[in-house]
Design an enzyme around this catalytic site. Structure first.
Site, PDB file in Angstrom:
ATOM      1  CD  GLU A   1      -2.497  -7.824   1.819  1.00  0.00           C
ATOM      2  OE1 GLU A   1      -2.196  -6.628   1.536  1.00  0.00           O
ATOM      3  OE2 GLU A   1      -3.196  -8.129   2.794  1.00  0.00           O
TER       4      GLU A   1
ATOM      5  CD  GLU B   1       1.096  -5.838   5.351  1.00  0.00           C
ATOM      6  OE1 GLU B   1       1.915  -6.710   5.723  1.00  0.00           O
ATOM      7  OE2 GLU B   1       0.457  -5.910   4.287  1.00  0.00           O
TER       8      GLU B   1
ATOM      9  N   GLY C   1       0.697  -5.132   0.480  1.00  0.00           N
ATOM     10  CA  GLY C   1      -0.329  -5.212  -0.557  1.00  0.00           C
ATOM     11  C   GLY C   1       0.212  -5.803  -1.859  1.00  0.00           C
TER      12      GLY C   1
ATOM     13  CB  ALA D   1      -0.879  -0.008   1.242  1.00  0.00           C
TER      14      ALA D   1
END
Ligand code: HXC
Length: 268
Positions: A122, A142, A119, A76
């Protein structure tokens, strides 16, 4: 270039590059090299939009997603995330974009070189097949930011690599290599970095020659295995198997085998 000749994929995008359809395959390249392809809202929304178009376009049979030689995506966008409070996170449109990406019904192949973190890792798990260059590194860092994965990095990861490695990645924030990722089933093949995209394209082009209804059913039924009991999964498989008996492509596939010729699939 913006063309209006029906090839709606060829818009101008800020954060991604989108190829023309070639041999049934569209290649999407994450393209924010200055930010290590951090997945800001703009990028995720463009990605979800293109996948929607690929979904609607019968000429597209598979999609390849890739980054650059140093980074797939570093997660992210931390700078964007920093501006959100709890209510901002609750209403974050990125949740919807992730859902749209997850619902893409055609095969998605990822070619990953360099970092696939947070992310980015992911996003890798949203792909159906993952080819990694041997310089790839996967991680869910994270925890170092006081948060946890938020786009499937706990749920998809544990289903993919098992409990011990999922815990190790999420709790320690350590990265794993491409070879480890392959051992744990996160990626299917490791190549030299120069070859990962070509190998992903090779697979996508091959899939593009297969009967599309069967391909789509296979993806749907395989993904259901993540979230259902064996019994209902087997029942769904049987129903899809039965449904395919009603397709022209199934008759064509069997006839071509009998007649010792190549099948000509029409998607019907
Ligand atoms: C915003 C990022 C970024 C990120 C890197 N950059 N990662 N910007 N968001 N996630 C930017 C840096 O600020 C820097 O730009 C440039 O990219 C290069 O990064 P460096 O750190 O200078 O490079 P390097 O030393 O090679 O280290 C690479 C790295 C490191 C190991 C990948 O950048 C890193 O740890 N990045 C963060 C990884 C991470 O924590 N991801 C998880 C995010 S949270 P400037 O302009 O500053 O020089 C997440 C939650 C998902 O993903 C939830 C989904 C809903």
């Amino acid at each position: 270039q913006n063309t209006d000749d029906g090839n709606s994929m060829q818009h101008e995008y800020q954060d991604i590059l989108v190829s023309e359809v070639a041999d049934g395959v569209v290649t999407i390249t994450l393209n924010r090299p200055e930010a290590y392809n951090a997945l800001r809202t703009q990028l995720l929304s463009e990605l979800a939009d293109v996948l929607q178009q690929c979904s609607d376009d019968d000429s597209v049979r598979a999609v390849v997603v890739t980054g650059n030689e140093k980074v797939f995506a570093a997660g992210a966008d931390i700078k964007e995330m920093a501006a959100l409070d709890a209510v901002g996170v609750l209403n974050d449109p990125r949740v919807m974009h992730w859902r749209r990406i997850a619902q893409f019904p055609k095969p998605l192949v990822a070619a990953v070189n360099g970092f696939a973190l947070g992310g980015g890792c992911e996003l890798v798990m949203h792909a159906d097949i993952v080819i990694a260059g041997d310089n790839a590194q996967f991680g869910q860092p994270e925890i170092n930011l006081g948060i946890i994965p938020g786009a499937g990095g706990t749920q998809r990861l544990i289903r993919t690599v098992g409990k011990s490695m999922a815990m190790q990645l999420v709790l320690s924030g350590e990265f794993i290599s491409a070879a480890q990722a392959r051992d744990f089933g996160l990626v299917s093949e490791v190549t030299i970095p120069e070859r990962s995209l070509e190998r992903a394209l090779e697979l996508a082009r091959k899939i593009a020659t297969k009967p599309p209804i069967a391909v789509r059913q296979a993806k749907e039924v395989l993904l259901k295995a993540y979230e259902t009991t064996l019994d209902s999964g087997l029942s769904l498989e049987r129903k899809a198997f039965t449904l395919l008996a009603a397709t022209e492509d199934r008759n064509e596939g069997i006839a071509a085998f009998m007649e010792k010729r190549k099948p000509n699939f029409t998607g019907k």
